[in-house]
Design a protein around this motif. Structure first.
Motif, PDB file in Angstrom:
ATOM      1  N   VAL A 156     -25.247 -22.783   9.326  1.00  0.00           N
ATOM      2  CA  VAL A 156     -26.475 -22.058   9.282  1.00  0.00           C
ATOM      3  C   VAL A 156     -27.975 -23.290   7.856  1.00  0.00           C
ATOM      4  CG1 VAL A 156     -28.155 -19.996   8.384  1.00  0.00           C
ATOM      5  CG2 VAL A 156     -26.290 -19.551   8.910  1.00  0.00           C
ATOM      6  N   LEU A 157     -27.395 -23.992   8.003  1.00  0.00           N
ATOM      7  CA  LEU A 157     -28.283 -24.157   6.721  1.00  0.00           C
ATOM      8  C   LEU A 157     -27.840 -26.379   7.819  1.00  0.00           C
ATOM      9  CD1 LEU A 157     -27.075 -23.758   3.306  1.00  0.00           C
ATOM     10  CD2 LEU A 157     -29.391 -23.778   4.254  1.00  0.00           C
ATOM     11  N   GLU A 158     -27.071 -26.245   7.732  1.00  0.00           N
ATOM     12  CA  GLU A 158     -26.877 -27.669   8.151  1.00  0.00           C
ATOM     13  C   GLU A 158     -27.476 -27.792   9.827  1.00  0.00           C
ATOM     14  OE1 GLU A 158     -25.398 -30.716   8.412  1.00  0.00           O
ATOM     15  OE2 GLU A 158     -25.291 -29.916   5.642  1.00  0.00           O
ATOM     16  N   GLY A 159     -27.301 -26.258  11.054  1.00  0.00           N
ATOM     17  CA  GLY A 159     -28.027 -26.674  12.092  1.00  0.00           C
ATOM     18  C   GLY A 159     -30.000 -26.202  11.936  1.00  0.00           C
ATOM     19  N   GLY A 160     -29.949 -25.548  10.314  1.00  0.00           N
ATOM     20  CA  GLY A 160     -31.361 -25.632  11.156  1.00  0.00           C
ATOM     21  C   GLY A 160     -31.997 -26.558  10.282  1.00  0.00           C
ATOM     22  N   LEU A 165     -29.808 -26.038  -0.506  1.00  0.00           N
ATOM     23  CA  LEU A 165     -30.741 -25.255  -0.998  1.00  0.00           C
ATOM     24  C   LEU A 165     -31.783 -25.718  -1.885  1.00  0.00           C
ATOM     25  CD1 LEU A 165     -28.778 -22.322  -1.039  1.00  0.00           C
ATOM     26  CD2 LEU A 165     -30.334 -22.643   0.704  1.00  0.00           C
ATOM     27  N   ALA A 166     -31.379 -26.754  -2.824  1.00  0.00           N
ATOM     28  CA  ALA A 166     -32.048 -27.141  -3.688  1.00  0.00           C
ATOM     29  C   ALA A 166     -33.476 -28.020  -2.800  1.00  0.00           C
ATOM     30  CB  ALA A 166     -31.813 -27.940  -4.773  1.00  0.00           C
ATOM     31  N   ALA A 167     -32.752 -28.869  -2.195  1.00  0.00           N
ATOM     32  CA  ALA A 167     -33.250 -29.801  -1.575  1.00  0.00           C
ATOM     33  C   ALA A 167     -34.598 -28.737  -0.262  1.00  0.00           C
ATOM     34  CB  ALA A 167     -32.844 -30.548  -0.288  1.00  0.00           C
ATOM     35  N   ARG A 168     -34.321 -27.719  -0.009  1.00  0.00           N
ATOM     36  CA  ARG A 168     -35.699 -26.948   0.775  1.00  0.00           C
ATOM     37  C   ARG A 168     -36.441 -26.417  -0.256  1.00  0.00           C
ATOM     38  NH1 ARG A 168     -32.878 -23.803   4.940  1.00  0.00           N
ATOM     39  NH2 ARG A 168     -32.523 -25.171   5.683  1.00  0.00           N
ATOM     40  N   ALA A 169     -35.762 -26.188  -1.217  1.00  0.00           N
ATOM     41  CA  ALA A 169     -36.943 -25.907  -2.102  1.00  0.00           C
ATOM     42  C   ALA A 169     -37.484 -26.293  -2.215  1.00  0.00           C
ATOM     43  CB  ALA A 169     -35.966 -24.993  -3.498  1.00  0.00           C
ATOM     44  N   GLU A 170     -37.364 -27.900  -2.694  1.00  0.00           N
ATOM     45  CA  GLU A 170     -37.770 -29.004  -2.963  1.00  0.00           C
ATOM     46  C   GLU A 170     -38.943 -29.265  -2.554  1.00  0.00           C
ATOM     47  OE1 GLU A 170     -36.573 -32.359  -4.752  1.00  0.00           O
ATOM     48  OE2 GLU A 170     -36.288 -31.613  -6.432  1.00  0.00           O
ATOM     49  N   GLY A 171     -38.422 -29.288  -0.606  1.00  0.00           N
ATOM     50  CA  GLY A 171     -39.704 -29.578   0.723  1.00  0.00           C
ATOM     51  C   GLY A 171     -40.735 -28.286   0.766  1.00  0.00           C
TER      52      GLY A 171
END
Lengths: 259, 166, 45
Positions: C38-42, A252-258
């Motif tokens: 969900v996260l990995e699949g995404g 989640l943190a990586a995604r928020a940064e991206g």
């Protein structure tokens, strides 16, 4: 099953990593835990069920205590695991402090509540055993008091590891508390030998034959072994969940940064 | 020295210091860590009027029951093998109370050297034995429970017993 | 059986506390697996 997490390869350990750090790879730990967990829970439940039924319905009553002695089959395993669990907590803390093993901090955090739960069982069942036999739910003798201190050490660890904004500082503080508390373990063990206590000395020791009828000893060994497997299964399940939760936070943190 | 070795040394040194500090503290407070004193302790340093816990075995043949104002009363001697103290108590005794059994009594030391108890707790030993086995040992003359501790477990731990112990 | 009033609560506590821990661990595992899926699949798509 845990198969879903097999695909990711997070923070791959350096090539040639040896010793404890072989298990530092969270994916590898999750696979291992996923394989062990059903066996540990199954064996634990089976042994505990046999031991409890044996203790309740087959084992003889004690000549003085009558059927109240059957409380032993839940009290003694809980007492053993309360101390053994603390030993595990302290070992994980030492590994975390000295070798900075990435799983050890999480392990300490997940062992503490389970240990506190078994210590609570020990205290409550002991109290329910003490009232009809001794004539008191609670006395402040060295054994009972040192086990209560053990319970507070567990609670202190739980509170301390969650008291800081940065989890790292919480882990560090908790590890130090856990190691300081190790001093209490020999006090619990030897309190009944060193000082006059209301609690009786150990019936089962490493040095001598158990002072217990064999028909009572067997069900006790079954419940003790079963409870140990259940303890391990609970910690493995919690630790697996914690590893995945950490992975989720990282993603989640990586995604928020991206974005 | 590698950093993890230094951390290990620090942890071990702290453990050593903490361990000795704890040992010294426990040694210094050892008199306060006991839950009860024995009749021998009482003989050497008991003061009349002092409130304390006295522990030991109920001496065989010493228990006298009476009724005072409709309340059960009992008088017995508590012994540790070397010294013994007469204890009087008004109230209900715990189930486990018997001759030869361990007891811990809370009370005050009277000027005449007797002990007036306000609370009696039973202390059971670490032996767990079915009633059938006790009867068998009594019958064969191997053990009289009022007289002392049971014989080694290996001599009785496989004798037959029923679930209720007979 | 004598002392049932003490034996029953003791066994109840000894069964209840590990059962609560087991339920909690099982819920955590299920939730974490679902979220990871969900996260990995995404991420891979």
């Amino acid at each position: 099953m845990l198969g879903v997490v097999d695909v990711f390869s997070p923070t791959a350990p350096p090539r040639g990593a040896r010793g404890l750090h072989r298990f530092a790879n969270p994916g590898r730990f999750l696979r291992l835990a996923g394989r062990v967990l059903p066996w540990a829970s199954g064996i634990g439940l089976l042994l505990a069920a046999i031991g409890l039924a044996w203790g309740l319905f087959v084992a003889p009553a004690d000549w003085q205590q009558g059927d109240a002695v059957r409380i032993m089959y839940v009290h003694v395993p809980a007492a053993w695991l309360a101390s053994a669990g603390y030993m595990a907590l302290a070992s994980a803390s030492a590994v975390a402090l000295v070798w900075r093993h990435p799983l050890a901090d999480l392990a300490a955090v997940e062992i503490a509540p389970v240990g506190a739960g078994f210590t609570a069982i020990c205290l409550i069942t002991g109290s329910l055993w003490g009232k009809p036999m001794w004539g008191a739910f609670w006395v402040w003798d060295a054994r009972l008091t040192s086990v209560l201190v053990l319970f507070f050490l567990y609670l202190g660890h739980i509170a301390l590891t969650r008291a800081f904004d940065s989890p790292e500082r919480g882990y560090r503080a908790g590890a130090i508390l856990a190691l300081v508390g190790v001093v209490n373990l020999p006090i619990i063990k030897f309190s009944v030998d060193w000082w006059n206590t209301l609690h009786q000395p150990a019936s089962i020791t490493l040095t001598g034959a158990p002072t217990m009828y064999l028909g009572m000893l067997w069900p006790l060994l079954f419940t003790a072994l079963g409870a140990s497997f259940i303890f391990v299964a609970l910690v493995l399940a919690r630790l697996s969940a914690a590893v995945m939760e950490r992975r989720i936070r990282a993603l989640l943190a990586a995604r928020a940064e991206g974005t | 020295m590698k950093r993890k070795h230094r951390r290990l040394a620090i942890v071990l040194a702290c453990g050593l210091g903490l361990g000795s500090a704890a040992a010294l503290t426990l040694f210094a407070f050892r008199d306060n860590l006991v839950f009860f004193v024995t009749p021998s302790d009482l003989a050497s340093r008991g003061h009349a009027g002092e409130t304390l816990r006295l522990g030991g075995l109920v001496a065989a043949g010493s228990v006298q029951h009476a009724t005072i104002d409709g309340q059960p009363a009992v008088r017995f001697r508590v012994t540790d093998g070397r010294s013994s103290v007469s204890v009087s108590y008004i109230g209900v005794l715990p189930d486990l109370f018997r001759e030869g059994q361990g007891v811990v009594t809370l009370g005050t030391l009277a000027p005449d050297g007797g002990f007036v108890a306000s609370e009696v707790l039973a202390k059971h030993d670490e032996t767990y034995m079915p009633k059938d086995v006790v009867e068998a040992l009594k019958k064969s003359g191997h053990w009289q429970p009022a007289a002392g501790p049971p014989p080694p477990a290996a001599t009785w731990n496989t004798l037959p017993a029923t679930r209720n112990g007979g | 059986m004598t002392h049932l009033a003490y034996i029953l609560p003791a066994y109840a506590v000894a069964l209840l506390i590990p059962a609560l821990f087991a339920g909690d661990a099982w819920r955590r595992l299920r939730r974490a697996r679902a979220r990871l899926l969900v996260l990995e699949g995404g991420r891979r798509r």
